[in-house]
Design an enzyme around this catalytic site. Sequence first.
Site, PDB file in Angstrom:
ATOM      1  N   PHE A   1       5.994   0.800  -7.189  1.00 36.38           N
ATOM      2  CA  PHE A   1       5.654   1.916  -6.294  1.00 36.38           C
ATOM      3  C   PHE A   1       4.290   1.773  -5.660  1.00 36.38           C
ATOM      4  O   PHE A   1       3.428   1.502  -6.484  1.00 36.38           O
ATOM      5  CB  PHE A   1       5.989   3.325  -6.781  1.00 36.38           C
ATOM      6  CG  PHE A   1       5.618   4.263  -6.042  1.00 36.38           C
ATOM      7  CD1 PHE A   1       6.259   4.733  -4.815  1.00 36.38           C
ATOM      8  CD2 PHE A   1       4.324   5.336  -6.344  1.00 36.38           C
ATOM      9  CE1 PHE A   1       5.785   5.716  -4.255  1.00 36.38           C
ATOM     10  CE2 PHE A   1       4.096   6.217  -5.492  1.00 36.38           C
ATOM     11  CZ  PHE A   1       4.835   6.562  -4.386  1.00 36.38           C
ATOM     12  N   GLN A   2       4.114   1.803  -4.296  1.00 35.81           N
ATOM     13  CA  GLN A   2       2.706   1.630  -3.506  1.00 35.81           C
ATOM     14  C   GLN A   2       2.267   0.171  -4.059  1.00 35.81           C
ATOM     15  O   GLN A   2       0.941   0.158  -3.989  1.00 35.81           O
ATOM     16  CB  GLN A   2       1.948   2.928  -3.648  1.00 35.81           C
ATOM     17  CG  GLN A   2       2.531   4.123  -3.165  1.00 35.81           C
ATOM     18  CD  GLN A   2       1.576   5.237  -3.147  1.00 35.81           C
ATOM     19  OE1 GLN A   2       0.757   5.402  -3.781  1.00 35.81           O
ATOM     20  NE2 GLN A   2       1.826   5.984  -2.232  1.00 35.81           N
TER      21      GLN A   2
END
Lengths: 109, 569
Positions: free
Chosen positions: B123-124
């Site tokens: 994530f990210q």
Amino acid sequence: MSNHFEIRLKSSEGALLRTLGLIQRRGFAIAEMALRADGEGQLLRLAVSGQGRCPEILARQVARLHDVITIERIEHEPWQATVADCARALANLVPSSDPWRLASNEMRG
Amino acid sequence: MTASTAEARPQPARISGARLLVRCLAELGVDTVFGYPGGAIMPIYDALPGSGIRHILTRHEQGAALAADGYARVTRKAGVCMATSGPGATNLVTGLANSMLDSVPVVAITGQVPTAMMGTDAFQEVDVFGITLPIVKHSYIIRDTADIPEVLAEAFHLATEGRPGPVLIDVPKDVTVAEIEASVRMPRIAPTSTAVPAAIGDAVEAMAGASRPLFYMGGGIEIAGAEDEVRALIERTGFPSVCTLKGLGAVPTDHPDFLGMLGMHGMRAANLAVQECDLLIVTGARFDDRATGKLDEFAPHARVIHMDGDPAEIGKLRKADVALPGDLISNLNALKRQADFDSSARIAAWKARCLANRREHAWRYDAPGEFIYAPALLKAMSERSENDLTIACDVGQHQMWVAQHCRFRRPRTHLTSGGLGTMGYGLPAGIGAKLAHPEETVVVVSGDGSIMMNIQELATLKRYDIDVRIVLLDNSSLGMVRQWQELFFAGNYSEIDLSDNPDFAALARVFGLQARTIERRDQVDEALDWLLNEPGPSLLHVRIDPTANVWPLVPPGKNNADMIQGETR
């Protein structure tokens, strides 16, 4: 016409990518390339062609990269194999239990 | 070892990577950081409060990067911006490219997902190191907490030494969370030595023998802080000078021998001088295409002395007859020491011709029509006080009008996105400049297209009560694109209409700024008095003629003598 360079790189992260990327962005195509370990860094030999672009300017642009220790224009000569290179080449001929390595050798063969 | 002996032995103090990083920033003299927090950079934000470093929360990471750029330009110190991984990091990209193209020292610190998760599409997670390779001077991924002091010391050194530029430091979260002994110290990096090249004698000889010499000054002068030296050499020789967009302020624009900005929207006298000179003394400039027009026909009669801090610029686009790479200050001082010739008689006719051209082709402010004439407003604004304003521009027609018509007597008072041409640069750059030099009057000049690119930073002005004044020149269109469509695309106006703009004064008030709108020439004086004298952040919304163009103009592919002049409105 190709121009030949020998570039000593630090072992810093991204040194090779940064150098090759700069050469291509400045309008030179990389025709040949060889890389080997050199002390704590790497030694890169390249043949590049620039279609009218000036190789001396390219050399200065490469030289200002923090990752680059030296850059020299060299005469075109085949890569001089060292004992270590020969040992690595021989090792590649030895059958391995690693399936990826086998596949890789087969593809080359 | 028993428990009691372990307790008796003093444990060395430990520090987290995040606190170490912030401590290093403080030791490097960083007083202000522009940024935006998020998941992967949270440990660093946890370490910021109480550090003594002021953090400015912009409303978009691009605003942070461009504010750091503005801060750096006026101080010649590295500006610092921070963002989290993923979209935070990618939002910095335009700002970093802007700093790279204009050689501005910026250090960008990005959070990254933990080392073990890198390469897993976490994530990210984004490879900001890879994404930014072509647009930074150098970059790092810190993989060991113990490397933090060395990387920071080197990053700040690289950002500011030689030809400055942005440096990116990507820091995985586990590196900032891990603790090491607090006694670790930053190394000191010695400045690079500056040797004067051997060709100084050749340069002096060329200058002494020239009949039509001309200084061509670029942004390298401000970058090197070489304005005193170039001014001294110009006084010593008496040679006339021109400058690039980024060279404005290197010598006062009202200096008697200054002929103006050259190039696509330059002064005709400046372009004519370049085309006629027999010696071009290039000082911190790089033959940019906007300055040269058709390169093969640029300064066709001139020998070239090229001084630049970056050796790679010399000979890149134009052969140098005398190459003076290296430290600009050292070279200029060496030239001045050896320039003991008197060529005033030899160049008298040339100077007279240059100055006659300047008088003949001086700007005119008697445009017909009812609309407010933007060049006249900008000239009046910049000359309203004895002390120069610091003007941060956006990109487009207004940017060229500022360069043509505003007075710049000091270096680093004209902030403009010269290389990348970043719409949205002006407001965040003005924020950075004002925070760096609160004693200066900082005016952002923007257009109705550009302002909307980073309009969210009006909230930053309000939050910190940053006293930046904004002049918004509103022609209800993307004016420069419209002008080119009019001139070079047969009037086929494609996607340039902004006649449904919001009410900008009302919008500014919603953000908490003072604001006014004017649309008649008789309102200009009073409005400028209000803008420059009323304290606090404010916006002056100026409606101008939607069909106004920037003149003169060198059409693409033409040489600089082929400037065209159209109707002023």
